[in-house]
Design an enzyme around this catalytic site. Structure first.
Site, mmCIF file in Angstrom:
data_model
loop_
_atom_site.group_PDB
_atom_site.id
_atom_site.type_symbol
_atom_site.label_atom_id
_atom_site.label_comp_id
_atom_site.label_asym_id
_atom_site.label_seq_id
_atom_site.Cartn_x
_atom_site.Cartn_y
_atom_site.Cartn_z
ATOM 1 N N GLY A 221 2.667 4.792 3.235
ATOM 2 C CA GLY A 221 2.000 3.413 2.421
ATOM 3 C C GLY A 221 2.864 3.798 1.319
ATOM 4 O O GLY A 221 3.463 2.858 0.887
ATOM 5 N N ARG A 222 0.914 4.292 0.497
ATOM 6 C CA ARG A 222 1.108 3.707 -0.790
ATOM 7 C C ARG A 222 2.316 4.892 -1.946
ATOM 8 O O ARG A 222 1.837 5.243 -3.232
ATOM 9 C CB ARG A 222 0.325 4.203 -0.990
ATOM 10 C CG ARG A 222 -1.260 5.153 -1.096
ATOM 11 C CD ARG A 222 -2.454 5.107 -0.754
ATOM 12 N NE ARG A 222 -3.310 5.951 -0.394
ATOM 13 C CZ ARG A 222 -3.523 5.778 1.170
ATOM 14 N NH1 ARG A 222 -3.032 4.635 1.534
ATOM 15 N NH2 ARG A 222 -4.094 6.912 1.503
ATOM 16 N N HIS B 139 -9.168 -10.769 -25.426
ATOM 17 C CA HIS B 139 -9.803 -11.875 -24.889
ATOM 18 C C HIS B 139 -10.555 -12.271 -23.731
ATOM 19 O O HIS B 139 -10.604 -13.972 -23.553
ATOM 20 C CB HIS B 139 -9.037 -13.352 -25.660
ATOM 21 C CG HIS B 139 -7.610 -12.528 -26.571
ATOM 22 N ND1 HIS B 139 -8.045 -13.084 -28.038
ATOM 23 C CD2 HIS B 139 -6.575 -11.802 -26.917
ATOM 24 C CE1 HIS B 139 -7.217 -13.287 -28.728
ATOM 25 N NE2 HIS B 139 -6.647 -11.640 -28.709
ATOM 26 N N GLU C 171 -6.707 3.410 -2.014
ATOM 27 C CA GLU C 171 -6.781 3.786 -0.265
ATOM 28 C C GLU C 171 -6.661 5.273 -0.276
ATOM 29 O O GLU C 171 -6.673 5.665 0.470
ATOM 30 C CB GLU C 171 -5.426 2.969 0.132
ATOM 31 C CG GLU C 171 -5.154 2.333 0.884
ATOM 32 C CD GLU C 171 -4.062 1.937 1.496
ATOM 33 O OE1 GLU C 171 -4.059 0.829 2.520
ATOM 34 O OE2 GLU C 171 -2.820 2.297 1.526
ATOM 35 N N LYS D 124 -8.175 -4.843 10.386
ATOM 36 C CA LYS D 124 -6.830 -5.674 11.376
ATOM 37 C C LYS D 124 -7.309 -5.828 12.215
ATOM 38 O O LYS D 124 -6.645 -7.043 13.306
ATOM 39 C CB LYS D 124 -5.700 -4.797 10.972
ATOM 40 C CG LYS D 124 -5.210 -3.729 9.597
ATOM 41 C CD LYS D 124 -3.707 -2.703 9.868
ATOM 42 C CE LYS D 124 -2.953 -2.473 9.274
ATOM 43 N NZ LYS D 124 -2.123 -1.736 8.810
ATOM 44 N N LYS E 272 6.916 0.911 7.087
ATOM 45 C CA LYS E 272 6.454 1.967 7.565
ATOM 46 C C LYS E 272 6.353 2.336 9.699
ATOM 47 O O LYS E 272 7.032 1.975 10.154
ATOM 48 C CB LYS E 272 5.926 2.168 6.952
ATOM 49 C CG LYS E 272 5.736 4.159 7.586
ATOM 50 C CD LYS E 272 4.941 4.801 6.893
ATOM 51 C CE LYS E 272 4.183 6.704 7.416
ATOM 52 N NZ LYS E 272 3.421 6.540 6.740
ATOM 53 N N GLU F 74 1.512 -9.926 8.962
ATOM 54 C CA GLU F 74 1.939 -10.579 7.741
ATOM 55 C C GLU F 74 3.322 -9.471 8.054
ATOM 56 O O GLU F 74 4.293 -10.900 8.048
ATOM 57 C CB GLU F 74 1.327 -9.563 6.520
ATOM 58 C CG GLU F 74 -0.308 -10.316 6.364
ATOM 59 C CD GLU F 74 -1.427 -8.721 7.108
ATOM 60 O OE1 GLU F 74 -0.504 -8.019 7.621
ATOM 61 O OE2 GLU F 74 -2.219 -8.761 6.505
HETATM 62 O O1 F6P Z 1 -3.003 -2.229 4.877
HETATM 63 C C1 F6P Z 1 -2.871 -0.741 4.628
HETATM 64 C C2 F6P Z 1 -1.610 -0.029 4.835
HETATM 65 O O2 F6P Z 1 -1.801 0.446 5.906
HETATM 66 C C3 F6P Z 1 -0.611 0.855 3.576
HETATM 67 O O3 F6P Z 1 -0.869 1.102 3.476
HETATM 68 C C4 F6P Z 1 0.367 0.454 3.509
HETATM 69 O O4 F6P Z 1 1.299 0.655 2.209
HETATM 70 C C5 F6P Z 1 0.620 -1.323 4.419
HETATM 71 O O5 F6P Z 1 -0.362 -1.365 4.929
HETATM 72 C C6 F6P Z 1 2.134 -1.913 4.990
HETATM 73 O O6 F6P Z 1 1.873 -1.346 5.820
HETATM 74 P P1 F6P Z 1 4.078 -1.220 6.974
HETATM 75 O O7 F6P Z 1 4.939 -0.460 6.044
HETATM 76 O O8 F6P Z 1 3.217 0.082 8.218
HETATM 77 O O9 F6P Z 1 3.874 -2.490 7.110
#
Ligand code: F6P
Length: 547
Positions: free
Chosen positions: A267-268, A384, A353, A512, A206, A212
Site C-alpha cells: 500500500g505505501r 518559528h 508503517e 480495524k 488495493k 473508510e
Molecule cells: O491502514 C493500513 C493500510 O493497510 C495501508 O497499508 C494502506 O495503504 C491503507 O491501509 C489502505 O489500504 P487499501 O488500499 O487496501 O484500501
C-alpha cells in the site's frame, strides 16, 4: 543479547560512538577544509551534503561493515528479483517492477510481470489522455473535469502529496479533489462544491475492504443518484483501482472501469501502480512517466553505486548510527519548498508503517530500537515553532533539510530568503553558540554579573546537532520520483539491518478489527456492552448524544 547486538560490528560502533560523543562538529570543520566536499554525493538530480553529521571515515566504514554483515546487498537483490521477502504475508515486493524501464523481464512464479504492468500503464495513459482531451463525457454529455479521488493510507498519501509537489506541472483543464477520512465533514465539503454531471470518482483501494474508502464511495454514489444520475449512469462517473477485481465488480464497478494492481505492491509503495492515476490526471501522463523514470534511475543507483556513494545506503546508515548508538528516537524532515510540504507525512507512513516493528527474523524480539518517529513540516514555518527544541532541547533529532535551487517563476528575493534560512539553520545546528560567545555578546549591555551569567547560559546553544542537506536543481517529476525512491530504499536498508519485515503492517489490523466491533455497538443501540469499562462508558456517551 541478539546476534546483531552481539556482533563485533555492533560492538565496534558502540565504542566509536563513545569516542565521537566527546568531539564537536565545529572543530572537525575547522580542522578539515575538505570535509564538506568529502561528504557530498550526488545522483539522479539530488545532491546530498552529509558533512554536518557526527561521523568520521572510521564511523562510515564501520557502518558499511555492519551493512555487509547484515547482507543488505543480498536482501536488496532478493527484493528486485521478486523473491518472497514479505514472509509473513508470503508475498514478493515488486513496486520496482512498476518503474522498470530496463526492457528486462521481472519474473514472478515463472511468469514475467512486465506485460501486465505495461498493459495497465497503457490503460492509464489512454484514460488520462481521453479526460484531458475533454472526450470523457458524463451522462449528460458534459466533459468530466472534476475528479474526486477516494482512498486512504498509501491509496491517498502518494497521489495527493506527489500531485501537490508537482503543482508547476498541473494540467489546467481538470481539478482533483482528495477524500480520505471517514469523517463525513470531509466528503460533504468536497461534494458540496461539485456538479455531479462533471464529476468523475476514482476509488482507490488495493484490498477493496477498507471501511473508510468503501463508505466514502457509497456516500459519493448516493450523492450522485440524489443529484439526478441513475444507476446505469454510474459506469460513466465511477472508476476503481484495486487488486481485488472481484470485490470491485461485486460493488458495482464496471469491469472496464477497474484499473488493476497486484498483491506484490505494498500500500505505501503503490503510487507507482494505477493508484497513481490521480497524479497522472493532475499532471498528464508524460510527466507521470517522468516521475516513474526518476524512481527507476534511483533504483539503478541503489543497485549499482558503491556503498560510499550510494545515497539510500548513506541516509540509512546515518539513521542507524543515531537511532542505535545515540538514542535518537525521531527524525525530522524539513522541506524548504511549499509544494513539498506534504513530504514529511508521506515518509511518515512509508517509514513508520514499514519499520515500526519489534520482531526480527522469524520471531526474535529485538533488543535494539528500530524505526524512528518521523515528523516535520515546511521551512521556514517550523523555525518559528519546533526548531527551538531541536536547537536547545535535550533530545537528539537528526534532520533532513531539502531545497530546490530553482523553482518555476521564482521571486528571487523570496527564494534567496528561503535558501538563507535553510542553510542558516543547518549551520546553527552544527556550530551552536558557546557560553563564551554569548557572554561576549552581552558584555556591552551593562548587566550585573549574575544576570549576565544567567542570560548567557540560557542563550548558549550546544550545536553538534546532525543534519543532511538535500539539494535539487529543480523539483521536477523525475527528481521527485528519485527522491521518493531514495527514501523507500533508505527504509529498506534500515529494515534489512534490523532484520524486521518492512512490508507487512499487522499493527494496524487490530485497530480495524476492534473499530468494527465498536461500530456494531454504536449502530445497534440496544445491544449489551461487553468491552472494558472505559470503552463501554465512551460508547454509552455516544449513544446518549445521538439518541
Ligand atoms: O491502514 C493500513 C493500510 O493497510 C495501508 O497499508 C494502506 O495503504 C491503507 O491501509 C489502505 O489500504 P487499501 O488500499 O487496501 O484500501
Amino acid at each position: 543479547m541478539t546476534a546483531l547486538t552481539d556482533s563485533s560490528h555492533w560492538q565496534h560502533l558502540s565504542s566509536l560512538a563513545a569516542q565521537v560523543k566527546q568531539q564537536h562538529l565545529r572543530d572537525w570543520f575547522a580542522a578539515d577544509p575538505q570535509r564538506a566536499q568529502r561528504y557530498t554525493v550526488a545522483a539522479c538530480g539530488i545532491e546530498l551534503d552529509y558533512s554536518k553529521n557526527l561521523i568520521t571515515n572510521d564511523v562510515m566504514q564501520a557502518l558499511q561493515g555492519l551493512a555487509q554483515h547484515c547482507e543488505v546487498n543480498v536482501k536488496r537483490d532478493a527484493m528486485f528479483k521478486g523473491k518472497v521477502i514479505n514472509h509473513t504475508e508470503k508475498r514478493a515486493v515488486l513496486h520496482t517492477a512498476l518503474r522498470n524501464y530496463s526492457g528486462q523481464p521481472v519474473i514472478l512464479d515463472g511468469e514475467d510481470v512486465m506485460p501486465e504492468v505495461q498493459a495497465c500503464q497503457q490503460k492509464i495513459k489512454a484514460f488520462v489522455d481521453k479526460v484531458h482531451r475533454g472526450e470523457c463525457l458524463g451522462y449528460t454529455g458534459k466533459p468530466l473535469t472534476q475528479i474526486v479521488s477516494i482512498g486512504i493510507g498509501g491509496s491517498f498519501l502518494g497521489p495527493k502529496i506527489m500531485s501537490e509537489a508537482l503543482k508547476p506541472y498541473w494540467y489546467k483543464g481538470v481539478k482533483v479533489h482528495y477524500v480520505a477520512n471517514v469523517d463525513g465533514c470531509h466528503i460533504q465539503d468536497v461534494l458540496a462544491n461539485l456538479d455531479h454531471q462533471e464529476t468523475l470518482v476514482v476509488m482507490s483501494s488495493k484490498s477493496f475492504t477498507t471501511q473508510e474508502t468503501l463508505q466514502n464511495t457509497l456516500t459519493a454514489k448516493a450523492w450522485f443518484l440524489k443529484a439526478g444520475g441513475s444507476q446505469k449512469d454510474i459506469a460513466k462517473h465511477f472508476v476503481a483501482v484495486s487488486s481485488n477485481i472481484k470485490a470491485a465488480t461485486d460493488f458495482g464497478m464496471a469491469a472496464d472501469n477497474i484499473f488493476p494492481m497486484w498483491d506484490w505492491v505494498g500500500g505505501r509503495y503503490s503510487l507507482w501502480s494505477a493508484i497513481g492515476l490521480p497524479i497522472a490526471l493532475t499532471i498528464g501522463y508524460e510527466h507521470y512517466e517522468a516521475l516513474l523514470k526518476g524512481a527507476y534511475a534511483m533504483d539503478k543507483h541503489f543497485q549499482q553505486a558503491p556503498v560510499e556513494q550510494n545515497l539510500p545506503m548513506i541516509l540509512a546508515l546515518l539513521g542507524v548510527w543515531y537511532i542505535n548508538f545515540f538514542g535518537a528516537q525521531s527524525h525530522v524532515l524539513l522541506p524548504y519548498y511549499h509544494y513539498l510540504r506534504g513530504f514529511p507525512a508521506y515518509v511518515q507512513q512509508l517509514d513508520m508503517e514499514s519499520n515500526g516493528k519489534r520482531i526480527a527474523g522469524a520471531s526474535e524480539v529485538t533488543d535494539y530500537p528500530t524505526g524512528p518517529l518521523i515528523w516535520g513540516s515546511e521551512g521556514t514555518n517550523g523555525q518559528h515553532s519546533f526548531h527551538q527544541l531541536i536547537h536547545q532541547g535535550t533530545l537528539l533529532i537528526p534532520a533532513d533539510f531539502m531545497l530546490p535551487l530553482n523553482v518555476p517563476n521564482q521571486d528571487k528575493t523570496h527564494h534567496a530568503m528561503l535558501a538563507s534560512n535553510c542553510f542558516g539553520q543547518t549551520q546553527a545546528l552544527m556550530q551552536g553558540k558557546t557560553l563564551a560567545e554569548c557572554k561576549a555578546d552581552l558584555a556591552s549591555k551593562n548587566l550585573d554579573a549574575a544576570t549576565l551569567d544567567s542570560l548567557a547560559a540560557h542563550k548558549t546553544m550546544p550545536g553538534n546537532k546532525p543534519s543532511n542537506t538535500l539539494l535539487f536543481q529543480q523539483l521536477d517529476p523525475s527528481t521527485l520520483g528519485a527522491l521518493v525512491a531514495l527514501y523507500e530504499h533508505k527504509v529498506f536498508v534500515q529494515g534489512a539491518i534490523w532484520g524486521v519485515n518492512s512490508f507487512d503492517q499487522w499493527g494496524v489490523e487490530l485497530g480495524k478489527e476492534l473499530g468494527n466491533q465498536v461500530l456494531d455497538k454504536l449502530v445497534n443501540t440496544e445491544s449489551a456492552l461487553n468491552f472494558d469499562a472505559s470503552t463501554n462508558q465512551l460508547i454509552s456517551k455516544f449513544r446518549q448524544a445521538n439518541g
